[in-house]
Write a protein that holds these residues in place. Structure first.
Motif, PDB file in Angstrom:
ATOM      1  N   ASN A 106      -4.417  -7.913  -3.443  1.00 26.80           N
ATOM      2  CA  ASN A 106      -5.554  -7.392  -2.971  1.00 26.80           C
ATOM      3  C   ASN A 106      -6.499  -6.735  -4.066  1.00 26.80           C
ATOM      4  OD1 ASN A 106      -5.281  -8.117  -0.396  1.00 26.80           O
ATOM      5  ND2 ASN A 106      -4.595  -6.223   0.265  1.00 26.80           N
ATOM      6  N   ASP A 123      -9.499  -5.140  -0.485  1.00 25.48           N
ATOM      7  CA  ASP A 123      -9.327  -4.800   0.686  1.00 25.48           C
ATOM      8  C   ASP A 123      -8.910  -3.780   1.188  1.00 25.48           C
ATOM      9  OD1 ASP A 123      -7.654  -5.262   3.232  1.00 25.48           O
ATOM     10  OD2 ASP A 123      -7.304  -7.132   2.682  1.00 25.48           O
ATOM     11  N   ASP A 125      -8.715  -2.657   4.629  1.00 23.25           N
ATOM     12  CA  ASP A 125      -8.451  -2.919   6.315  1.00 23.25           C
ATOM     13  C   ASP A 125      -7.800  -1.741   6.645  1.00 23.25           C
ATOM     14  OD1 ASP A 125      -9.782  -5.422   6.212  1.00 23.25           O
ATOM     15  OD2 ASP A 125      -8.465  -6.077   7.462  1.00 23.25           O
TER      16      ASP A 125
END
Length: 465
Positions: A106, A123, A125
């Motif tokens: 990531n 990333d 999320d």
């Protein structure tokens, strides 16, 4: 007077440094070596079934298929399970914007608004307020798991973890000694990476990754993802089961209609800064498709939208990705996100943690579900973890440790965290031990889920990538 007022003074550096050192007595750095699964830890197969709930049923086999490829892919998709595990581990009490899913894969390249190629965490999320230790422990575990898959010993993995921790501590101390605005304006470009990797075992990997990233543009994606339809319009290429055109016949399968997607994009534009609203409104929607993405994200609602500008060669691809609650929510024992919309949460914490972010990053909703929107393939790329050998893994671990520290320093207290870490030797040894123990746990979890998948107890389809 409110706490956020500019009249409210911040604690002096000496006080913050003392608090960081005092935390060593309350939570010794050696205590981070411990890992023992809780008595009520969920069975990994039951956990898979629970986390499949709410996803699109048609695509669940691909989620399971991607997770059982290897222990590393399982770890990538099991951020929620690791958050459950980390909730029982010690931390110093210093909170930041935690990434929530800070594994080796990531981190990567992407384009700044000025078209510079940057390297950073990419990333968000699962991003939410949390202890900085949770991210560094997930990164440490991923280093050992990846090392094992590359045929490297745990001793090499532990040495790479120690180097990662040293780099994290050094970068945090540098942030602590830099003025606030000066630090926030710093960016880590590919030119910096080239300089650092010159005459090292990483030089060739950096060069190859840079070339690939620079080729991943909207223009280069046109022939890969589009064709001319019978009506003369530019259309997305359907490649079922991983890419499915959004039509009246597929609405039930993909979870949305094209009208809902266009309506969501119209609402998304309103979340952008005004000058970028004008830019996006200069495009026209042409087509949309559902696309299976990632490992842990497989089965969530993710759509690609094709927009064209001055002509069909001037195309942009937007990814509209479902945003569920962070795996950190309700588990950290500290501050929680102030954003009720999970798409907005992701956007806010990404912009807060990165040195520069995608200018088209925004949020929206479809059918009562939260989404965020970003550009697809805008000079995005990475250094493949599966290619790292015994010389390269420690070098890449150092890079990721430094980048993670920079992200944490933008939202946390670098002075207190750096004071707690010190030289990094004690914490590096502890996290090396933790990483080996958690790698063993990951391998056992992966084996159990893989056996259940092959036995037909979970929806399963072999990974098609």
């Amino acid at each position: 007077m409110v706490d956020d007022s500019l009249r409210t003074p911040h604690p002096p550096v000496s006080e913050r440094r003392a608090a960081g050192k005092a935390a060593r007595k309350r939570v010794p750095r050696s205590s981070h070596s411990a890992w023992q699964p809780a008595a009520d830890r969920p069975d990994p197969v039951s956990w898979m079934r629970t986390t499949n709930e709410g996803r699109l049923a048609e695509f669940l086999p691909h989620r399971v298929g991607r997770m059982v490829v290897s222990p590393f892919t399982f770890l990538r998709g099991a951020a929620d399970l690791m958050a459950i595990d980390l909730a029982g581990t010690p931390h110093s009490g210093h909170f930041t914007t935690a990434i929530g899913d800070a594994h080796l894969s990531n981190f990567g390249f992407y384009a700044s608004p000025e078209r510079h190629l940057l390297l950073d965490v990419n990333d968000f999320d699962q991003a939410a307020p949390g202890p900085w230790e949770w991210d560094i422990k997930r990164l440490a575990a991923s280093i050992v798991v990846a090392g094992r898959e590359n045929g490297l010993s745990d001793l090499i993995g532990q040495a790479a973890v120690a180097q990662m921790v040293t780099a994290y501590g050094t970068a945090m101390a540098q942030a602590a000694g830099t003025g606030v605005l000066d630090f926030q304006l710093q960016v880590f470009t590919v030119q910096h990476l080239r300089k650092l990797s010159r005459r090292t075992a990483m030089a060739k990997q950096v060069q190859t990754a840079e070339v690939k990233a620079r080729r991943r543009t909207h223009a280069m994606s046109l022939p890969k993802f589009t064709l001319r339809g019978a009506d003369g319009r530019l259309r997305m290429i359907e490649e079922p089961p991983l890419m499915v055109d959004v039509t009246p016949e597929t609405e039930t399968i993909v979870g949305a209609s094209e009208d809902e997607i266009v309506g969501a994009l119209d609402a998304y534009v309103e979340t952008l800064p005004y000058h970028w609203q004008r830019v996006v409104r200069s495009y026209t929607f042409q087509d949309s498709a559902y696309r299976v993405t990632g490992v842990g994200s497989a089965g969530l609602r993710t759509y690609l939208a094709l927009l064209t500008g001055t002509d069909d060669s001037d195309a942009t691809f937007l990814q509209i990705k479902e945003a569920g609650p962070s795996v950190l929510d309700g588990r950290t024992g500290g501050p929680s996100s102030r954003h009720s919309h999970n798409g907005r949460r992701i956007v806010a914490y990404q912009q807060r943690s990165q040195s520069a972010s995608d200018p088209l990053l925004g949020w929206t909703s479809i059918g009562g579900r939260d989404f965020y929107v970003k550009q697809m393939r805008d000079m995005k790329g990475d250094i493949p973890v599966e290619d790292l050998d015994d010389e390269q893994l420690p070098l890449y671990a150092r890079l990721c440790g430094a980048l993670l520290a920079r992200a944490h320093a933008r939202a946390g207290d670098p002075v207190g965290i750096a004071a707690y870490i010190g030289s990094g030797e004690s914490l590096g040894r502890a996290l090396g031990e933790f990483a080996v123990a958690y790698a063993d746990q990951t391998t056992a979890d992966w084996a159990a889920v893989r056996a259940a998948a092959l036995a037909g107890e979970l929806p399963y389809a072999p990974d098609l990538r």
